[in-house]
Design an enzyme around this catalytic site. Sequence first.
Site, PDB file in Angstrom:
ATOM      1  N   PHE A 147      40.647 -22.405  13.881  1.00 56.61           N
ATOM      2  CA  PHE A 147      41.959 -23.035  13.873  1.00 56.61           C
ATOM      3  C   PHE A 147      42.005 -24.187  14.863  1.00 56.61           C
ATOM      4  O   PHE A 147      41.435 -24.110  15.956  1.00 56.61           O
ATOM      5  CB  PHE A 147      43.051 -22.029  14.268  1.00 56.61           C
ATOM      6  CG  PHE A 147      43.296 -20.940  13.270  1.00 56.61           C
ATOM      7  CD1 PHE A 147      44.231 -21.092  12.266  1.00 56.61           C
ATOM      8  CD2 PHE A 147      42.594 -19.739  13.347  1.00 56.61           C
ATOM      9  CE1 PHE A 147      44.460 -20.077  11.343  1.00 56.61           C
ATOM     10  CE2 PHE A 147      42.816 -18.716  12.432  1.00 56.61           C
ATOM     11  CZ  PHE A 147      43.757 -18.892  11.429  1.00 56.61           C
ATOM     12  N   ASP A 148      42.721 -25.229  14.483  1.00 55.54           N
ATOM     13  CA  ASP A 148      43.215 -26.205  15.442  1.00 55.54           C
ATOM     14  C   ASP A 148      44.329 -25.527  16.239  1.00 55.54           C
ATOM     15  O   ASP A 148      44.827 -24.470  15.842  1.00 55.54           O
ATOM     16  CB  ASP A 148      43.726 -27.431  14.684  1.00 55.54           C
ATOM     17  CG  ASP A 148      44.441 -28.420  15.578  1.00 55.54           C
ATOM     18  OD1 ASP A 148      43.887 -28.781  16.633  1.00 55.54           O
ATOM     19  OD2 ASP A 148      45.571 -28.826  15.228  1.00 55.54           O
ATOM     20  N   ALA A 149      44.748 -26.139  17.345  1.00 52.61           N
ATOM     21  CA  ALA A 149      45.807 -25.535  18.163  1.00 52.61           C
ATOM     22  C   ALA A 149      47.162 -26.232  17.965  1.00 52.61           C
ATOM     23  O   ALA A 149      48.104 -25.645  17.417  1.00 52.61           O
ATOM     24  CB  ALA A 149      45.408 -25.555  19.640  1.00 52.61           C
ATOM     25  N   LYS A 175      36.973 -33.840  17.869  1.00 54.29           N
ATOM     26  CA  LYS A 175      37.028 -33.850  16.406  1.00 54.29           C
ATOM     27  C   LYS A 175      37.447 -35.244  15.948  1.00 54.29           C
ATOM     28  O   LYS A 175      38.313 -35.838  16.584  1.00 54.29           O
ATOM     29  CB  LYS A 175      38.071 -32.837  15.904  1.00 54.29           C
ATOM     30  CG  LYS A 175      37.758 -31.387  16.213  1.00 54.29           C
ATOM     31  CD  LYS A 175      38.875 -30.447  15.751  1.00 54.29           C
ATOM     32  CE  LYS A 175      40.158 -30.654  16.539  1.00 54.29           C
ATOM     33  NZ  LYS A 175      41.227 -29.700  16.169  1.00 54.29           N
TER      34      LYS A 175
END
Length: 232
Positions: free
Chosen positions: A10-12, A152
């Site tokens: 997951f991204d945050a 990213k």
Amino acid sequence: MLTNWDWILFDADDTLFHFDAYAGLQRMFRRYDVDFTHDDYSAYQAVNKPLWVEYQNGAISALQLQHRRFVGWAEKLRVEPQELNSGFLGAMADICVPLVGAVNLLNALKEKVSMGIITNGFSALQQARLERTGFLDHFKFVVISEQVGVAKPHLAIFDHALTLMGNPPRERVMMVGDNPDSDILGGINAGFATCWLNADGREAPETIKPDWEVSSLAELQARLLPDYVDGK
């Protein structure tokens, strides 16, 4: 266990946590008796957003981003930019709340798949938010661009995560995030399956094609675990 996935990453920000930068800046600037307005926020974002693009492209470091976005205000208030940046990150930790559906999703997945986080956010903020929300124990690792040295969508940050995962088959890893230019493009380039959390109904970039697109974390949970009922 999930049939198709060994890992979900997951991204945050704006994927698991609500990221209200305007509220955080207002909170921080109140300490300096500044009434931070929408116009001030627009001016801040005119500086901040291009810096994030430069950071994601590897043109500047995390420290340079954090410094440069507050230079103007630091001069006005006669303080160091890093003081403002630290205050902002602290304020963002204070007001952090999970996105709707995040708690249910992570609890549902916890015993069924391994999970990690890959974020371009900053170390001090991410650790504090994971601890305060009780999410920390759900994840095997947290990869933070500030610590890895690349952001990213750079392939190196995904390869670093792959190493931490023990090098599972790339097609059995799913990357979930709200930003097509960093989360989804990076995941695609790494050979992962991707899920775009598009809560605002944005139009997808023509050149970036996620495997899945969902409008909420509840929709993602329903797709991953269609038979999940009452914690089972």
